[in-house]
Design an enzyme around this catalytic site. Structure first.
Site, PDB file in Angstrom:
ATOM      1  N   LYS A 115       0.831  -1.206   0.000  1.00  0.00           N
ATOM      2  CA  LYS A 115       0.000   0.000   0.000  1.00  0.00           C
ATOM      3  C   LYS A 115       0.865   1.254   0.000  1.00  0.00           C
ATOM      4  O   LYS A 115       0.666   2.162  -0.801  1.00  0.00           O
ATOM      5  CB  LYS A 115      -0.942  -0.005   1.205  1.00  0.00           C
ATOM      6  CG  LYS A 115      -1.923   1.168   1.220  1.00  0.00           C
ATOM      7  CD  LYS A 115      -2.845   1.119   2.434  1.00  0.00           C
ATOM      8  CE  LYS A 115      -3.817  -0.012   2.356  1.00  0.00           C
ATOM      9  NZ  LYS A 115      -4.818   0.011   3.454  1.00  0.00           N
ATOM     10  N   GLY A 164      -5.564  -4.812   5.223  1.00  0.00           N
ATOM     11  CA  GLY A 164      -4.669  -5.744   4.553  1.00  0.00           C
ATOM     12  C   GLY A 164      -5.188  -7.166   4.508  1.00  0.00           C
ATOM     13  O   GLY A 164      -5.169  -7.826   3.468  1.00  0.00           O
ATOM     14  N   GLU A 167      -5.312 -11.612  14.040  1.00  0.00           N
ATOM     15  CA  GLU A 167      -4.922 -10.206  13.947  1.00  0.00           C
ATOM     16  C   GLU A 167      -6.125  -9.303  14.187  1.00  0.00           C
ATOM     17  O   GLU A 167      -5.977  -8.175  14.671  1.00  0.00           O
ATOM     18  CB  GLU A 167      -4.296  -9.914  12.583  1.00  0.00           C
ATOM     19  CG  GLU A 167      -3.528  -8.598  12.536  1.00  0.00           C
ATOM     20  CD  GLU A 167      -2.646  -8.471  11.314  1.00  0.00           C
ATOM     21  OE1 GLU A 167      -1.457  -8.845  11.400  1.00  0.00           O
ATOM     22  OE2 GLU A 167      -3.134  -8.010  10.268  1.00  0.00           O
ATOM     23  N   HIS A 173      -3.495 -38.204  11.535  1.00  0.00           N
ATOM     24  CA  HIS A 173      -2.317 -38.961  11.944  1.00  0.00           C
ATOM     25  C   HIS A 173      -1.295 -38.062  12.639  1.00  0.00           C
ATOM     26  O   HIS A 173      -0.122 -38.423  12.740  1.00  0.00           O
ATOM     27  CB  HIS A 173      -1.691 -39.641  10.721  1.00  0.00           C
ATOM     28  CG  HIS A 173      -2.601 -40.645  10.089  1.00  0.00           C
ATOM     29  ND1 HIS A 173      -2.595 -41.982  10.422  1.00  0.00           N
ATOM     30  CD2 HIS A 173      -3.599 -40.505   9.165  1.00  0.00           C
ATOM     31  CE1 HIS A 173      -3.513 -42.624   9.722  1.00  0.00           C
ATOM     32  NE2 HIS A 173      -4.130 -41.745   8.949  1.00  0.00           N
TER      33      HIS A 173
END
Length: 544
Positions: A212, A272, A358, A389
């Site tokens: 940005k 973002g 976030e 597993h």
């Protein structure tokens, strides 16, 4: 006017009701519930567009708990907060921004205003520019410095400028355009860019620098290395034929050597981790084709409409969010597992880690007061059946309660032999085993020796959501991503926190800027703590 109010969830009667219900053990014993409620699946599952079914019947809930969860959502004014977001109100108040990733996929004729200005014409202009650029690349009209068409697209970004595009391109691999191979570079560790460049032909490589501000340290370090690699092989003039930018900083883009005409813009109201729908998705569109990128947006837009207009008690993102609140705040769960049974979705848990942790990893409320309750959980997961597993042992028989989301397509893109039937049998078996377990009596009835029997007991009552898609394609993937985005948003509203800032990532960056000159011998480490100073000294010793 729609707005987000400062409402502490613990002050609501619904919160106190849920606390009481938890303390008396309401909602538990799934064996008995399914036995007594033959329509439980129908009652606790929802269909989306005939393309997705969300089964939440294997959760530790009953009608009373479900009603109380919806009361909590209503008391915290989830619907009002939702309208505030969709209407472009400044809901990211710590940064003074609107939050409008939903506008990026607004395929209706409805305008969306930010500070009195309709942003839809700008969005549509960028989409048109992306469409024309993709067409030029795919029809081999965009040529490199030596006249060769593009065969590799390298996206250089980090965080939301990387995780979203990586996840989506991997998830949509069956839709890749013939002749185009994507690569992604994010880590500032020089190994990432070095190993990537080893596989590339400079004459046929297109780099997308996604930043940005065009100042992000990790991204620009990788971009500069890529530029030096290209210039060494094709000359400085080649940069404008092999680099494009996704940014808002025209001056920095031009200074780097990229033609400003090859810059794709986005806006400060695009967070973002919510940016794959913007020009950050250029690598997606180049990889799968612009028409498939638009189908991705259509799927998300359909989920946006569902989230915005559907009543709370039938609203898929709201219900999943409130179930998460039920476990996090009343059962005390610390983590949440996302388990996609589709190899193409192998990066989906990693993508959601950023989107969720976030966003809701916050410890102060909207007034800056410390919260007195738990907020975002640790989100993690791996594709099935590999995880079975690895860590399923802890989910089945460990001491922690771990809610799980199982995601699977009914149809495979690769129907080889019995693979898909085996895969889906494991999905359905795992959720059944987690819900109902196996009692000591059942273990003994199988002839297990009494001394071994306790080790084979499964407690059950381990909650799961199953999200079954008809298949993974651009539309269903877009809807799935948007579902989780709105789930995260709803939980942020309930917890009375700001989900769209991320101040927690800033301190480490600031300190790194202080340390870097010391590593370069341009400054002294006098003000550092003994540990940091000692580690720096040892680093210097080993590099002398």
């Amino acid at each position: 006017m729609s707005r987000m109010k400062d409402i502490s969830p613990v002050s609501t009667p619904a919160w106190q009701k849920l606390k009481t219900l938890y303390e008396k053990g309401a909602g538990r014993n799934l064996r008995r519930r399914f036995s007594e409620e033959p329509d439980r699946f129908t009652h606790y599952s929802l269909d989306f567009e005939g393309r997705m079914i969300v089964d939440f019947s294997k959760h530790l809930i009953d009608d009373e708990i479900f009603a109380a969860l919806m009361e909590l959502a209503q008391a915290c004014e989830v619907k009002g907060a939702t309208e505030a977001m969709f209407e472009g109100k400044i809901i990211n108040r710590t940064e003074g921004r609107a939050v409008l990733h939903t506008a990026l996929r607004n395929l209706s004729d409805t305008p969306v205003y930010v500070n009195g200005r309709d942003v839809m014409p700008d969005i549509q202009a960028v989409l048109k520019k992306m469409e024309l650029f993709c067409r030029d690349v795919h029809e081999q009209r965009w040529l490199g410095a030596t006249g060769k068409p593009v065969s590799h697209v390298v996206n250089i970004g980090i965080g939301g400028s990387d995780l979203g595009p990586v996840m989506v391109t991997e998830a949509l691999k069956p839709f890749w355009k013939e002749g185009i191979t994507p690569r992604f570079v994010s880590n500032v560790d020089g190994t990432h860019i070095t190993e990537t460049l080893k596989t590339l032909d400079p004459e046929t490589t297109l780099f997308i620098v996604a930043s940005k501000t065009f100042t992000t340290q990790e991204t620009m370090a990788n971009a500069q290395t890529a530029r030096a690699w290209l210039e060494e092989r094709l000359g400085k003039e080649a940069v404008k034929h092999h680099f494009v930018a996704v940014s808002t900083n025209k001056e920095a883009v031009e200074a780097f050597g990229i033609d400003p005409d090859n810059m794709f813009v986005f806006w400060d109201w695009v967070g973002g981790r919510y940016s794959l729908w913007s020009a950050i998705g250029l690598s997606i569109a180049l990889t799968v084709g612009f028409e498939n990128f638009m189908a991705l947006l259509r799927g998300a837009h359909a989920m946006d409409n569902h989230f915005r207009h559907t009543p709370l008690h039938q609203n898929i993102p709201v219900i999943l969010a409130m179930l998460g609140v039920w476990y996090r705040n009343f059962h005390g769960t610390a983590t949440h597992a996302v388990l996609p049974y589709d190899q193409y979705l192998h990066r989906f848990p990693a993508y959601l880690q950023q989107a969720d942790m976030e966003s809701n990893g916050k410890s102060v409320d909207r007034n800056g007061r410390p919260v007195t309750y738990q907020t975002g959980p640790v989100l993690w997961g791996e594709p099935g059946s590999n995880g079975q597993h690895a860590f399923y042992q802890l989910i089945h028989q460990g001491t922690q309660l771990i809610p799980c989301d199982f995601i699977a397509p009914a149809k495979s893109h690769n129907p080889v032999g019995e693979h898909h039937e085996i895969l889906l049998s494991n999905v359905f078996a795992q959720t059944r085993a987690l819900a109902f377990g196996k009692t000591l009596e059942e273990v003994l009835a199988e002839g297990t020796p009494p001394e071994l029997a306790p080790f084979k007991v499964f407690a059950g009552d381990r909650p799961t959501t199953t999200i079954l898609l008809d298949r993974v394609d651009p539309f269903t993937l877009g809807a799935l991503i948007a579902l989780y985005e709105h789930k995260i948003f709803t939980q942020g509203v309930i917890w009375n926190i700001y989900s769209f800032d991320q101040w927690g990532v800033e301190l480490g960056k600031e300190l790194a800027r202080e340390i870097l000159p010391v590593l370069r011998d341009e400054a002294q480490a006098d003000s550092f703590d003994a540990s940091t100073a000692g580690l720096i000294e040892r680093y210097k010793e080993w590099n002398r």
